[in-house]
Design a protein around this motif. Structure first.
Motif, PDB file in Angstrom:
ATOM      1  N   ALA A   1      -5.955  -6.892   0.774  1.00 59.04           N
ATOM      2  CA  ALA A   1      -5.822  -6.466  -0.637  1.00 59.04           C
ATOM      3  C   ALA A   1      -4.488  -6.754  -1.125  1.00 59.04           C
ATOM      4  CB  ALA A   1      -5.918  -5.038  -0.537  1.00 59.04           C
ATOM      5  N   GLU A   2      -3.438  -6.653  -0.437  1.00 59.10           N
ATOM      6  CA  GLU A   2      -1.889  -6.814  -0.793  1.00 59.10           C
ATOM      7  C   GLU A   2      -1.772  -8.359  -0.964  1.00 59.10           C
ATOM      8  OE1 GLU A   2       0.584  -3.427   1.616  1.00 59.10           O
ATOM      9  OE2 GLU A   2       0.117  -4.941   2.677  1.00 59.10           O
TER      10      GLU A   2
ATOM     11  N   LEU B   1      -3.657  -6.445  -4.853  1.00 59.06           N
ATOM     12  CA  LEU B   1      -4.353  -5.334  -4.950  1.00 59.06           C
ATOM     13  C   LEU B   1      -3.571  -4.238  -4.220  1.00 59.06           C
ATOM     14  CD1 LEU B   1      -7.834  -6.582  -5.332  1.00 59.06           C
ATOM     15  CD2 LEU B   1      -6.489  -6.004  -7.274  1.00 59.06           C
TER      16      LEU B   1
ATOM     17  N   LEU C   1     -12.413  -3.380  -0.380  1.00 58.23           N
ATOM     18  CA  LEU C   1     -11.380  -2.555  -0.677  1.00 58.23           C
ATOM     19  C   LEU C   1     -11.808  -1.026  -0.476  1.00 58.23           C
ATOM     20  CD1 LEU C   1     -10.699  -4.384  -4.057  1.00 58.23           C
ATOM     21  CD2 LEU C   1      -9.314  -4.189  -2.097  1.00 58.23           C
TER      22      LEU C   1
ATOM     23  N   ALA D   1     -11.867  -7.706  -1.881  1.00 54.74           N
ATOM     24  CA  ALA D   1     -10.696  -8.209  -2.544  1.00 54.74           C
ATOM     25  C   ALA D   1     -11.020  -9.856  -2.828  1.00 54.74           C
ATOM     26  CB  ALA D   1      -9.323  -8.272  -1.832  1.00 54.74           C
TER      27      ALA D   1
ATOM     28  N   HIS E   1       0.834  -1.148  -0.176  1.00 50.56           N
ATOM     29  CA  HIS E   1      -0.068  -0.170   0.056  1.00 50.56           C
ATOM     30  C   HIS E   1       0.719   1.206  -0.115  1.00 50.56           C
ATOM     31  CE1 HIS E   1      -3.620  -2.320   0.376  1.00 50.56           C
ATOM     32  NE2 HIS E   1      -3.468  -2.670   1.867  1.00 50.56           N
TER      33      HIS E   1
ATOM     34  N   THR F   1     -16.257  -2.805  -3.447  1.00 54.68           N
ATOM     35  CA  THR F   1     -15.913  -4.371  -3.630  1.00 54.68           C
ATOM     36  C   THR F   1     -15.087  -4.740  -2.687  1.00 54.68           C
ATOM     37  OG1 THR F   1     -14.225  -3.430  -5.064  1.00 54.68           O
ATOM     38  CG2 THR F   1     -16.501  -3.760  -6.212  1.00 54.68           C
TER      39      THR F   1
ATOM     40  N   SER G   1      -4.644  -0.323  -4.850  1.00 57.66           N
ATOM     41  CA  SER G   1      -6.009  -0.219  -5.009  1.00 57.66           C
ATOM     42  C   SER G   1      -6.337   0.924  -3.989  1.00 57.66           C
ATOM     43  CB  SER G   1      -6.646  -1.269  -4.946  1.00 57.66           C
ATOM     44  OG  SER G   1      -6.703  -2.074  -3.481  1.00 57.66           O
ATOM     45  N   PRO G   2      -7.175   1.653  -4.172  1.00 53.66           N
ATOM     46  CA  PRO G   2      -7.669   2.624  -2.901  1.00 53.66           C
ATOM     47  C   PRO G   2      -8.389   1.851  -2.091  1.00 53.66           C
ATOM     48  CG  PRO G   2      -9.228   2.756  -4.894  1.00 53.66           C
ATOM     49  CD  PRO G   2      -7.974   1.905  -5.270  1.00 53.66           C
ATOM     50  N   CYS G   3      -8.349   2.301  -0.654  1.00 49.67           N
ATOM     51  CA  CYS G   3      -9.014   1.799   0.441  1.00 49.67           C
ATOM     52  C   CYS G   3     -10.234   2.893   0.848  1.00 49.67           C
ATOM     53  CB  CYS G   3      -7.922   1.649   1.515  1.00 49.67           C
ATOM     54  SG  CYS G   3      -8.845   1.248   3.042  1.00 49.67           S
ATOM     55  N   TRP G   4     -11.086   2.013   1.409  1.00 51.18           N
ATOM     56  CA  TRP G   4     -12.576   2.862   1.816  1.00 51.18           C
ATOM     57  C   TRP G   4     -12.374   3.842   2.938  1.00 51.18           C
ATOM     58  CZ3 TRP G   4     -14.069   2.165   6.692  1.00 51.18           C
ATOM     59  CH2 TRP G   4     -13.666   0.990   7.485  1.00 51.18           C
TER      60      TRP G   4
END
Length: 431
Positions: free
Chosen positions: A153-154, A158, A431, A185, A27, A183, A161-164
């Motif tokens: 995610a990692e 991913l 995510l 992962a 990240h 969504t 990818s952005p995070c919420w």
């Protein structure tokens, strides 16, 4: 593929077009680059084996690097730091720099003679040794970041990818109105197995049957090498028992007198040992959230192991199935959640302050993120099904603090929905 002429960064790698074999994007890669381009020195800290060196060598594949050893004085770096730095030049990656503290004054003299950014990259796995020396020697010249274990995610590839969490902090009302568009992962690892195995990158190469041996070796190395060097303890065996006891109380309020009493040491010693765990990135002390309007709040911090695989090993939990049946399943998931929030905060330009909340009548919230003058309550529930009862702590918090943001319950299920008024349920791998 294009390379940055200064850093040797493969820009295609950075933008996620190419992923090296066995490397999982992290990240904070983008944040590392931003800090590298803003500061003369970057210090990346974190527990041993979280992937600090791998990450930096991935981002800066052409940069020269030296890994220091606690015994051997490689290239006479400790004996003659100026000659060492003259020989290697810049930019330069210095791995486990706590073993060569003599370099820090020499580095300070050099960076003070140049305005160039990104001259040195440093890593360290002992907060006490590294940050004390860095704060004294390199204040104002160094950007400090922390790396922890892999998130879902990692592990799914991913990491970019952005995070919420960022959207939630910036506009929580708009966020919960739109949660069904989030969504998750894709993962073939159920939650109990993910927690039981642990989050260190090296564990991805191990079969389940070898996980206990991995953690046994990790603990032995940590206690015998790191702790002995950090504190020169007379009784390593007793500290090992203390470590196991801390593993048993993860997710609970920390009472120093109780920690010491269980092992026959005084509260001052217990506090010093707990600080050793914090300084070596094995433990998180989460302070209580309080305000002047509430007088009956507990003032005790909550303690959390930083890796749930270590927590399972310390509690002799032999398998994911055993974890599912263990009373520690919930506390370990909460500890994972606190660490996960810390990982996501590392991605933000301004990280929120994180607390726990508990009143003497039993109302509690696992995490309160204080951001932009407003508390954001988050709970962690390991179960795969929720009811309005699971939001009771957040509802009590919102009643106590009317300016509170809407709350979030992160849980072990798969659906995004509103579990109660102004309280959203989000899967653990969202995510």
């Amino acid at each position: 593929m294009p390379l940055d002429s200064k850093t040797g960064v493969d820009t295609a790698v950075y933008h996620g077009i190419f992923i090296a074999m066995n490397y999982l994007n992290r990240h904070i890669e983008e944040r590392v680059l931003r800090v590298f381009n803003s500061f003369k020195i970057v210090l990346l800290t974190g527990a041993r084996q979280v992937g600090k060196s791998t990450l930096l060598q991935h981002i800066f594949p052409k940069m020269k690097s030296v890994v220091f050893d606690p015994v051997q004085d490689l290239y006479n770096a400790r004996r003659d730091p100026d000659q060492f730095l003259d020989t290697f030049g810049t930019p330069l990656l210095l791995d486990e720099v706590q073993y060569a503290p003599e370099l820090l004054p020499a580095i300070k003299r050099r960076v003070d003679r140049s305005d160039a950014r990104g001259q040195y990259l440093l890593t360290g796995s002992q907060n006490l040794a590294v940050l004390r020396d860095v704060s004294e020697s390199l204040a104002g010249r160094v950007g400090v970041l922390r790396l922890d274990g892999l998130t879902p995610a990692e592990k799914s590839g991913l990491g970019a990818s952005p995070c919420w969490v960022e959207s939630y902090l910036n506009d929580p009302e708009a966020f919960i109105k739109d949660i069904r568009h989030l969504t998750a992962a894709a993962t073939d690892c159920p939650l109990p197995r993910y927690l039981w195995r642990g989050q260190l990158p090296g564990l991805t190469e191990f079969d389940d049957q070898d996980i206990p041996s991995y953690w046994s070796s990790y603990v032995q190395t940590y206690v015998e090498r790191d702790i002995r060097r950090m504190a020169n303890l007379a009784d390593i065996g007793q500290f090992g028992r203390f470590l196991r006891f801390c593993g048993a109380v993860t997710g609970q309020e920390v009472v120093q007198a109780k920690l010491g009493r269980e092992l026959g040491v005084n509260p001052k010693t217990a506090r010093a040992w707990l600080d050793l765990l914090i300084w070596s990135y094995q433990w998180i002390d989460l302070p209580p959230y309080c305000a002047n309007t509430i007088k009956k709040l507990s003032g005790r911090p909550k303690g959390h192991v930083t890796d749930t695989g270590l927590g399972c090993y310390l509690n002799n939990i032999p398998s994911p199935e055993s974890l599912l049946n263990s009373p520690l399943f919930g506390p370990l998931f909460e500890s994972w959640g606190i660490g996960w929030l810390a990982r996501q905060s590392q991605r933000l330009r301004l990280a929120p302050a994180t607390y726990h909340w508990r009143t003497h009548n039993g109302s509690d919230v696992d995490a309160v993120l204080d951001f932009n003058g407003r508390p954001h309550p988050i709970e962690f529930k390991a179960g795969s099904n929720l009811s309005g009862y699971d939001a009771r702590g957040i509802r009590a918090f919102m009643k106590t603090y009317p300016r509170s943001a809407p709350g979030i319950v992160v849980y072990g299920g798969k659906e995004f929905y509103m579990v109660a008024d102004q309280v959203a349920a989000i899967p653990w791998n969202a995510l």
